[in-house]
Scaffold this active site. Structure first.
Site, PDB file in Angstrom:
ATOM      1  CB  CYS A   2      30.453  55.287  30.285  1.00  0.00           C
ATOM      2  SG  CYS A   2      30.948  54.714  28.544  1.00  0.00           S
ATOM      3  NE  ARG A  27      28.582  53.740  35.500  1.00  0.00           N
ATOM      4  CZ  ARG A  27      27.366  53.276  36.015  1.00  0.00           C
ATOM      5  NH1 ARG A  27      27.267  52.693  37.122  1.00  0.00           N
ATOM      6  NH2 ARG A  27      26.662  53.056  34.959  1.00  0.00           N
ATOM      7  CD1 TRP A  74      34.328  48.643  30.257  1.00  0.00           C
ATOM      8  CD2 TRP A  74      32.648  48.448  28.774  1.00  0.00           C
ATOM      9  NE1 TRP A  74      34.218  47.337  29.964  1.00  0.00           N
ATOM     10  CE2 TRP A  74      32.952  47.375  29.111  1.00  0.00           C
ATOM     11  CE3 TRP A  74      31.507  48.708  28.194  1.00  0.00           C
ATOM     12  CZ2 TRP A  74      32.416  46.150  28.518  1.00  0.00           C
ATOM     13  CZ3 TRP A  74      30.847  47.514  27.620  1.00  0.00           C
ATOM     14  CH2 TRP A  74      31.366  46.359  27.553  1.00  0.00           C
ATOM     15  CG  ASN A 100      26.404  54.839  31.285  1.00  0.00           C
ATOM     16  OD1 ASN A 100      26.914  53.853  30.349  1.00  0.00           O
ATOM     17  ND2 ASN A 100      25.653  54.593  32.184  1.00  0.00           N
ATOM     18  N   GLY A 101      25.694  54.633  27.677  1.00  0.00           N
ATOM     19  CA  GLY A 101      24.432  53.785  26.998  1.00  0.00           C
ATOM     20  C   GLY A 101      24.847  53.535  25.485  1.00  0.00           C
ATOM     21  CD  GLU A 481      31.387  34.741  42.834  1.00  0.00           C
ATOM     22  OE1 GLU A 481      30.795  34.614  41.845  1.00  0.00           O
ATOM     23  OE2 GLU A 481      31.770  35.815  43.342  1.00  0.00           O
ATOM     24  CE  LYS A 485      34.688  37.724  41.971  1.00  0.00           C
ATOM     25  NZ  LYS A 485      32.959  37.736  42.124  1.00  0.00           N
ATOM     26  CD  GLU A 488      34.809  38.947  38.024  1.00  0.00           C
ATOM     27  OE1 GLU A 488      33.934  39.796  37.779  1.00  0.00           O
ATOM     28  OE2 GLU A 488      34.711  38.383  39.202  1.00  0.00           O
ATOM     29  CG  HIS A 504      30.410  12.831  33.159  1.00  0.00           C
ATOM     30  ND1 HIS A 504      30.044  11.560  32.789  1.00  0.00           N
ATOM     31  CD2 HIS A 504      30.181  12.937  34.531  1.00  0.00           C
ATOM     32  CE1 HIS A 504      29.355  10.909  33.775  1.00  0.00           C
ATOM     33  NE2 HIS A 504      29.258  11.578  34.758  1.00  0.00           N
ATOM     34  CE  LYS A 604      30.587  46.637  41.897  1.00  0.00           C
ATOM     35  NZ  LYS A 604      30.871  45.064  42.127  1.00  0.00           N
TER      36      LYS A 604
HETATM   37  C1  F6R Z   1      31.410  39.409  39.002  1.00  0.00           C
HETATM   38  C2  F6R Z   1      30.661  40.501  38.907  1.00  0.00           C
HETATM   39  C3  F6R Z   1      29.400  40.466  38.028  1.00  0.00           C
HETATM   40  C4  F6R Z   1      28.176  40.816  38.476  1.00  0.00           C
HETATM   41  C5  F6R Z   1      27.175  40.845  37.248  1.00  0.00           C
HETATM   42  C6  F6R Z   1      25.718  41.225  37.859  1.00  0.00           C
HETATM   43  O1  F6R Z   1      32.363  39.896  39.986  1.00  0.00           O
HETATM   44  O2  F6R Z   1      30.587  41.557  39.447  1.00  0.00           O
HETATM   45  O3  F6R Z   1      29.401  39.023  37.535  1.00  0.00           O
HETATM   46  O4  F6R Z   1      27.853  40.051  39.319  1.00  0.00           O
HETATM   47  O5  F6R Z   1      27.662  41.714  36.353  1.00  0.00           O
HETATM   48  O6  F6R Z   1      25.906  42.660  38.404  1.00  0.00           O
HETATM   49  P1  F6R Z   1      24.788  42.988  39.283  1.00  0.00           P
HETATM   50  O7  F6R Z   1      24.793  42.261  40.605  1.00  0.00           O
HETATM   51  O8  F6R Z   1      25.044  44.463  39.454  1.00  0.00           O
HETATM   52  O9  F6R Z   1      23.467  42.903  38.470  1.00  0.00           O
END
Ligand code: F6R
Length: 609
Positions: A2, A27, A74, A100-101, A481, A485, A488, A504, A604
């Site tokens: 949040c 967020r 969130w 938030n938490g 990665e 992407k 996501e 495999h 995020k």
């Molecule tokens: C993917 C993404 C997440 C973050 C992960 C760690 O695009 O953004 O997988 O990489 O939540 O976040 P940080 O780097 O802020 O610890």
């Protein structure tokens, strides 16, 4: 997770709160709410939905008052409903709270409060805090909140206002981020710096277990025992413009395009022609590079992928045995950390709960921690022995892009520094390595400028439902990665695999409907093997998209589509190969009508476990 903001000012705060909460929407974006105090009454609006939709309906800026709070949710406890949106109140609606938490003991507290006659209007864990504060309503709002916080288990960043102390805004934190902004006869709280950048660049970072009272004139910080604390005001060097879209349709695209700049910023003054200059930054954790026997990298998500590439770099160039761990797993094992081990915690936000916990576990076991972090003042930055800031600027897009390539840049700088100081690489090779990195920003620029072919490819594939990503060696994490992407932002099912592992198991999935993205850059080690893997996919009818080195004309004959990237040393190819995959994911999402800045269910900064 949040996002919370709070403002106390001499002017109407609702337009400022709206501006600030919009900047925090990354967020969390399932519900939004705002509350102000006007004529000594709480006046609030909230609902489920994205900020723009709810604002169109409720017109937040028309709320009156010079003190207020806002929240972007969130969901953790309680469904996505109006009742569960913040703010939450006490029974008499004198106190309003945003949080938030997670209050882990909320069930037990709720039962206890209900037995004492409190009535609840939501299913959230948050609401218990408002009622606990109400229990101490005879006290002023600071003390009432302080006492309530003693009862909580779990994590919180909160903003509290009360009609009884209508000229005070209370903020507190434990394990969830919160920053206080210092203005001119106005003060702010926010989950993250970008929210308040247009108003101030002077901030105070609240520590765990601290509570603050903001009035228009001053900010006072106390421990939960009520003892005043002295805090330092930090000047932030981010520009408010960096946290704007600046004409791009989405933050994700803007941040992909920013990479030549963000990579250059990460390099900054850290390289001369022949040296990597990290002595000062690294000293706290690594006073003597010769003494490092082993490295453990902890991270989550995209940062973990950066860690996998870092492992490759560190073992190959600096010859240091390195392991990469999911922070969320590391913390729940009983990891063995022998003497001479340093831990590298990688995080864009610096607030990822699992990475923080892993860092603390490592420190408890006596390891020194080096943080590779983007956000200054973040928990990971503050708690580590050395911090290597990535300086990528604020990353707002939920899918990490520029932070990732900056992390790779930082890991490369660290690797070459360690290789140099451990006497592994001779001076001429250090020079060459430095020269290679200098080329990267221009080469990334070349890729983003030639994005047309990537867009065209996305047009061919956005209706597919699955994709496989393959890579080998240092580009295997790039396959992970690339798949992450795509998943996501477009919600397509995508999997990343080491190319040789395909045989495999995943090979069973390949047919003429399966796009297979293969990182097939030219290098002496894996190129011919990757070509064999491509042949295996083609033999089963799969559609192959290759990420190949510029000038590799033969590969065209072997695959269906090619995206070229400029040539550089093998160890730096991930910085280039990541970029077309970011753009591909972006355009697939946009063509399919998805908002890549707000992927469903994602947040995020993952500040809960
Ligand atoms: C993917 C993404 C997440 C973050 C992960 C760690 O695009 O953004 O997988 O990489 O939540 O976040 P940080 O780097 O802020 O610890």
């Amino acid at each position: 997770m949040c996002g919370i903001v709070g403002i106390i000012s001499e002017k109407e705060v609702s337009p400022l709160l709206l501006d600030a909460i919009r900047r925090l929407e990354y967020r969390g974006y399932d519900s939004v709410g705002m509350v102000c105090i006007h004529q000594n009454k709480l006046s609030a609006r909230k609902d489920a939905g994205k900020i723009a939709e709810v604002d169109a309906k409720l017109d937040f800026s028309s709320l009156k008052g010079a003190i207020g709070l806002a929240h972007s949710r969130w969901a953790t406890h309680g469904g996505v409903t109006r009742a569960n949106a913040h703010p939450h109140y006490d029974c008499k609606q004198n106190i309003a709270l945003v949080h938030n938490g997670i209050v882990e003991n909320y069930d037990e507290l709720k039962k206890e409060l209900q037995q004492r006659g409190h009535s609840f209007s939501s299913d959230t864990d948050t609401e218990v805090i408002a009622h606990l504060i109400e229990e101490n309503e005879a006290d002023d709002i600071l003390d009432a909140t302080r006492k309530a916080l003693h009862r909580l288990e779990g994590s919180y960043a909160i903003g509290v206002i009360s009609t009884k102390n209508a000229d005070e805004l209370i903020a507190a934190r434990k394990e969830s981020p919160l920053v206080i902004g210092i203005g001119d006869r106005e003060n702010f709280i926010a989950s993250d710096i970008p929210a308040i950048l247009p108003f101030t660049k002077k901030v105070i970072f609240l520590e765990n277990g601290e509570i603050a009272r903001l009035t228009r004139e001053k900010v006072e910080v106390f421990g939960l025992d009520g003892i005043p604390k002295k805090k330092t005001i930090v000047a932030i060097d981010w520009d408010a413009k960096q946290a704007e879209k600046q004409g791009y349709p989405h933050f994700m695209l803007k941040e992909i395009f920013e990479q030549p700049f963000s990579i250059s910023e990460t390099i900054g003054e850290r390289m001369s022609e022949q040296d990597i200059l990290l002595d000062k930054e690294i000293q706290g954790a690594v006073p003597n590079p010769m003494e490092i026997k082993r490295l453990i990298i902890v991270a989550c998500g995209t940062s973990w992928h950066a860690g996998l590439i870092g492992e490759f770099m560190l073992e190959e160039l600096a010859k240091i045995p390195t392991e990469v761990e999911y922070a969320s797993e590391f913390r729940y094992r009983d990891p063995i950390i022998p003497d001479g081990t340093a831990v590298i915690a990688i995080s864009q936000s610096g607030e990822t709960a699992d990475t923080i916990a892993a860092l603390r576990e490592a420190k408890k076991k006596g390891a020194k921690v080096i943080a590779v972090v983007n956000v200054e003042g973040s928990t990971i930055a503050r708690e580590s022995d050395s911090v290597l800031f990535t300086h990528a600027g604020p990353e707002i897009g939920v899918a990490s892009t520029k932070a990732f390539t900056s992390q790779l840049t930082m890991l490369y700088l660290l690797t070459v520094y360690l290789a140099e100081h451990r006497g592994i690489l001779p001076q001429d090779q250090i020079r060459n390595r430095i020269r290679d990195l200098r080329k990267i920003p221009h080469q990334v620029q070349e890729i983003v400028e030639n994005q047309e072919s990537i867009k065209e490819l996305a047009e061919l594939f956005f209706r597919h439902t699955n994709a496989l990503y393959l890579g080998r060696g240092i580009n295997y994490p790039i396959a992970l990665e690339g798949a992450l992407k795509l998943k996501e932002v477009s919600y397509l099912h995508a999997e990343g695999y080491p190319a040789a592992e395909m045989k495999h198991g995943p090979i069973a999935l390949i047919d003429e409907k399966m796009p297979v993205v293969v990182i097939a850059t030219k290098d002496t080690r894996t190129y011919t093997k990757v070509l064999s893997n491509i042949a295996e996919v083609k033999a089963r009818g799969g559609i192959v998209i290759a990420i190949a080195s510029a000038g590799d004309n033969e590969i065209k004959e072997k695959v269906d589509h090619v995206l070229y990237i400029p040539e550089n040393s093998y160890i730096l190819t991930p910085l280039l190969a990541a970029v077309p995959l970011q753009l591909f994911a972006y355009y697939v999402a946009v063509l399919d009508g998805k908002d890549p800045d707000k992927p469903v269910n994602l947040a995020k900064s993952v500040t809960v476990e």
